[in-house]
Design a protein around this motif. Structure first.
Motif, mmCIF file in Angstrom:
data_model
loop_
_atom_site.group_PDB
_atom_site.id
_atom_site.type_symbol
_atom_site.label_atom_id
_atom_site.label_comp_id
_atom_site.label_asym_id
_atom_site.label_seq_id
_atom_site.Cartn_x
_atom_site.Cartn_y
_atom_site.Cartn_z
ATOM 1 N N VAL A 7 0.850 -1.187 0.000
ATOM 2 C CA VAL A 7 0.000 0.000 0.000
ATOM 3 C C VAL A 7 0.891 1.244 0.000
ATOM 4 N N ASP A 8 0.508 2.223 -0.831
ATOM 5 C CA ASP A 8 1.193 3.516 -0.844
ATOM 6 C C ASP A 8 0.497 4.430 0.145
ATOM 7 N N ASP A 10 0.445 8.371 1.874
ATOM 8 C CA ASP A 10 0.844 9.770 1.739
ATOM 9 C C ASP A 10 1.283 10.309 3.104
ATOM 10 N N ALA A 11 2.402 9.771 3.585
ATOM 11 C CA ALA A 11 2.999 10.207 4.857
ATOM 12 C C ALA A 11 4.470 9.810 4.826
ATOM 13 N N ALA A 12 5.274 10.534 5.570
ATOM 14 C CA ALA A 12 6.716 10.279 5.614
ATOM 15 C C ALA A 12 7.006 8.882 6.178
ATOM 16 N N PRO A 13 8.055 8.241 5.694
ATOM 17 C CA PRO A 13 8.396 6.909 6.202
ATOM 18 C C PRO A 13 8.563 6.840 7.721
ATOM 19 N N ASP A 14 9.142 7.868 8.341
ATOM 20 C CA ASP A 14 9.319 7.806 9.803
ATOM 21 C C ASP A 14 7.981 7.853 10.529
ATOM 22 N N THR A 15 7.018 8.589 9.992
ATOM 23 C CA THR A 15 5.676 8.625 10.574
ATOM 24 C C THR A 15 5.028 7.238 10.495
ATOM 25 N N VAL A 16 5.125 6.631 9.331
ATOM 26 C CA VAL A 16 4.541 5.308 9.118
ATOM 27 C C VAL A 16 5.245 4.279 9.998
ATOM 28 N N TRP A 17 6.565 4.335 10.056
ATOM 29 C CA TRP A 17 7.326 3.393 10.882
ATOM 30 C C TRP A 17 6.915 3.496 12.351
ATOM 31 N N ASN A 18 6.786 4.717 12.850
ATOM 32 C CA ASN A 18 6.408 4.895 14.255
ATOM 33 C C ASN A 18 5.033 4.304 14.550
ATOM 34 N N LEU A 19 4.101 4.448 13.641
ATOM 35 C CA LEU A 19 2.776 3.849 13.814
ATOM 36 C C LEU A 19 2.851 2.322 13.735
ATOM 37 N N LEU A 20 3.605 1.840 12.776
ATOM 38 C CA LEU A 20 3.707 0.395 12.555
ATOM 39 C C LEU A 20 4.347 -0.320 13.737
ATOM 40 N N ALA A 93 7.875 5.982 -4.379
ATOM 41 C CA ALA A 93 8.452 6.455 -5.640
ATOM 42 C C ALA A 93 8.133 7.928 -5.898
ATOM 43 N N SER A 94 6.953 8.371 -5.482
ATOM 44 C CA SER A 94 6.559 9.766 -5.721
ATOM 45 C C SER A 94 6.340 10.494 -4.397
ATOM 46 N N GLY A 95 7.198 10.209 -3.430
ATOM 47 C CA GLY A 95 7.052 10.800 -2.101
ATOM 48 C C GLY A 95 6.221 9.883 -1.224
ATOM 49 N N GLY A 96 6.095 10.238 0.008
ATOM 50 C CA GLY A 96 5.339 9.395 0.921
ATOM 51 C C GLY A 96 6.067 8.097 1.200
ATOM 52 N N SER A 97 5.312 7.021 1.414
ATOM 53 C CA SER A 97 5.873 5.733 1.801
ATOM 54 C C SER A 97 5.175 4.601 1.064
ATOM 55 N N THR A 98 5.885 3.512 0.953
ATOM 56 C CA THR A 98 5.292 2.273 0.478
ATOM 57 C C THR A 98 5.475 1.247 1.588
ATOM 58 N N VAL A 99 4.385 0.582 1.952
ATOM 59 C CA VAL A 99 4.414 -0.437 2.999
ATOM 60 C C VAL A 99 4.088 -1.778 2.359
#
Length: 139
Positions: A7-8, A10-20, A93-99
């Motif tokens: 899933v793509d 629209d949030a920075a990888p560090d934000t997504v990582w902290n939630l995950l 690829a276009s900003g944000g994060s891929t999980v």
């Protein structure tokens, strides 16, 4: 059985990582998780967590690999089945994060479990990916 959901977000990888990696808060993101209890302190290699999901027995997961801000893998064993869950966050690829979330079940009873629980398992992993996306993209 092998499942993979990408899933793509629209949030920075560090934000997504902290939630995950805040696994005790997963019930806030998805109805597929009732409760998560960290048994050994913060999430890291060797840490264990007890995960309670609707309609399934509680399972203890042990982190088998952990790379800060990138990925973690954990494993749960039950009679005849080993389940491995992978969680990976990378810049999009276009900003944000891929999980990418993966789930693999092996062992002599894995085919039977896939037959009996496969659709629920797929639904739960999809709910978790979409819940993470919704939470990360929320203001």
């Amino acid at each position: 059985m092998h499942l993979e959901i990408t899933v793509d977000i629209d949030a920075a990888p560090d934000t997504v990582w902290n939630l995950l990696t805040d696994v005790e808060r997963w019930p806030d993101m998805t109805a597929s998780i009732n409760r998560v209890e960290l048994l050994d302190g913060p999430l890291r290699e060797g840490a264990r967590a007890r995960v309670h999901q609707p309609g399934m027995p509680a399972a203890v997961w042990t982190v088998t690999a952990f790379t800060e801000n990138e990925n973690f893998t954990w494993r749960s064993r039950s009679p005849g089945v080993t389940t491995t869950g992978g969680h990976e966050v990378r810049p999009g690829a276009s900003g944000g994060s891929t999980v990418r979330l993966t789930l693999d079940q092996t062992g002599p009873l894995a085919p039977l479990l896939a037959l009996l629980m496969g659709s629920r398992t797929r639904r739960y992993v999809t709910m978790e990916a979409n819940g993470l996306k919704t939470k990360a993209e929320s203001p």
